[in-house]
Write an enzyme that holds these catalytic residues in place. Structure first.
Site, mmCIF file in Angstrom:
data_model
loop_
_atom_site.group_PDB
_atom_site.id
_atom_site.type_symbol
_atom_site.label_atom_id
_atom_site.label_comp_id
_atom_site.label_asym_id
_atom_site.label_seq_id
_atom_site.Cartn_x
_atom_site.Cartn_y
_atom_site.Cartn_z
ATOM 1 N N SER A 149 23.547 55.259 2.039
ATOM 2 C CA SER A 149 22.919 53.956 2.233
ATOM 3 C C SER A 149 21.995 53.985 3.461
ATOM 4 O O SER A 149 21.037 54.749 3.468
ATOM 5 C CB SER A 149 24.007 52.882 2.325
ATOM 6 O OG SER A 149 23.455 51.612 2.141
ATOM 7 N N ASP A 225 25.687 49.996 -8.718
ATOM 8 C CA ASP A 225 25.624 49.683 -7.283
ATOM 9 C C ASP A 225 25.066 48.270 -7.103
ATOM 10 O O ASP A 225 23.967 47.954 -7.590
ATOM 11 C CB ASP A 225 24.693 50.711 -6.619
ATOM 12 C CG ASP A 225 24.659 50.613 -5.107
ATOM 13 O OD1 ASP A 225 24.730 49.489 -4.574
ATOM 14 O OD2 ASP A 225 24.529 51.666 -4.468
ATOM 15 N N HIS A 258 28.657 51.021 -4.915
ATOM 16 C CA HIS A 258 28.134 51.440 -3.611
ATOM 17 C C HIS A 258 29.238 52.017 -2.694
ATOM 18 O O HIS A 258 28.965 52.367 -1.560
ATOM 19 C CB HIS A 258 27.489 50.214 -2.924
ATOM 20 C CG HIS A 258 26.575 50.548 -1.770
ATOM 21 N ND1 HIS A 258 25.403 51.258 -1.938
ATOM 22 C CD2 HIS A 258 26.648 50.278 -0.447
ATOM 23 C CE1 HIS A 258 24.803 51.396 -0.769
ATOM 24 N NE2 HIS A 258 25.536 50.824 0.167
#
Ligand SMILES: N[C@@H](CCC(=O)N[C@@H](CS)C(=O)NCC(=O)O)C(=O)O
Length: 280
Positions: A149, A225, A258
């Site tokens: 991320s 995600d 995620h």
């Protein structure tokens, strides 16, 4: 430098160290996994290092407790170093929200106050930390970098900004174009100011367009995600890579979100990928 955690793990040691960072001007924690090969009496043989950069809200703990990477690092004889996500301490500027300030350093060097005093995560991760690791641990100068991320953004940007410093780079669910994503726009406005021209030096998609080194990029992205459409949008990077002929393997993984469950599912493949590049 002080060792604050020391745990046996897959024949090696999962440690956490605390030190005074010159680049950041504060006390920092970083995690180091030393695989069994680091303790086998071959002190002349230095091992390659994979740097792991975290996402928003993380400390040096998330990856070492959730990703299950140690088993693969032990198999391949790779040291893993995982620094915290921002400068820390009472003297360090912060914001109320989770996506700015502490826990959200974005791996750049801030130019705007109050951030510029301590927020120099690029110089810490790309300069001060490897220097320290290579001096204090059985670590060679063969380096790889990866992250998740915000940390995926960090890995891509640091590799692209520093040609020759890393042998391989990969990312999980990276923020590939922070200048075009709400997380990035908020952080870059605060840390770098309103002039968007200055943002380009910290944006993987922009850097790719003029990259001096064609280091292949490996990216895994979960299709389920929750941040895929709003923040991550890996196809923006894919289009830039296609336009400039930069090698990119983008793998969309059905069903994955995620979280660190996603990272744990593919970290073995990433470590094997880095180990092959680090051995070559
Ligand atoms: N709003 C979310 C966003 C934060 C988030 O998803 N962080 C990711 C990186 S962007 C993470 O790794 N969280 C810690 C973990 O899962 O251990 C929160 O505050 O939990």
């Amino acid at each position: 430098m002080e060792r604050i955690e020391h745990r046996a793990c897959f024949g090696g040691w999962q440690d956490v160290w605390r030190h005074e960072s010159t680049a950041l001007g504060c006390t920092m924690n970083f995690a180091v996994y030393l695989p069994p090969q680091a303790h086998e009496g071959k002190s002349a043989q230095k091992l390659p290092v994979l740097y792991w950069l975290f996402g928003l809200t993380c400390t040096e703990q998330n990856f070492i407790t959730k990703a299950g990477a140690q088993r693969y690092a032990a198999e391949h004889g790779v040291i893993i170093v995982a620094p915290d996500t921002s400068p820390r301490g009472d003297a360090v500027a912060d914001a109320e929200s989770y996506d700015l300030g502490k826990g959200a350093g974005f791996y750049l060097n801030a130019t705007q106050q109050p951030w510029a005093t301590h927020y120099r995560m690029h110089d810490y991760v790309a300069g001060e930390l490897p220097k320290l690791i290579e001096a204090e641990f059985p670590a060679s100068e063969r380096r790889a970098i990866s992250g998740h991320s915000m940390g995926g953004h960090g890995a891509l940007v640091i590799a692209l900004r520093n040609p020759g410093r890393y042998r391989s780079v990969s990312a999980f669910s990276p923020i590939v174009a922070p200048s075009q994503a709400p997380w990035g726009e908020k952080a870059f406005s605060a840390y770098l100011g309103a002039d968007r021209e200055t943002w380009k030096a910290w944006d993987a998609t922009e850097l790719l367009k003029t990259a001096m080194e064609r280091l292949p990029l490996l990216i895994d992205q979960g299709e389920a995600d929750e941040f895929l459409a709003s923040q991550l949008r890996p196809h923006v990077l894919q289009a830039a890579a296609e336009a400039s002929g930069h090698p990119l393997t983008l793998r969309l993984q059905p069903g994955h979100d995620h979280s660190y469950y996603f990272i744990a599912s593919f970290i073995g493949e990433h470590i094997a990928h880095h180990a092959a590049a680090l051995r070559a």
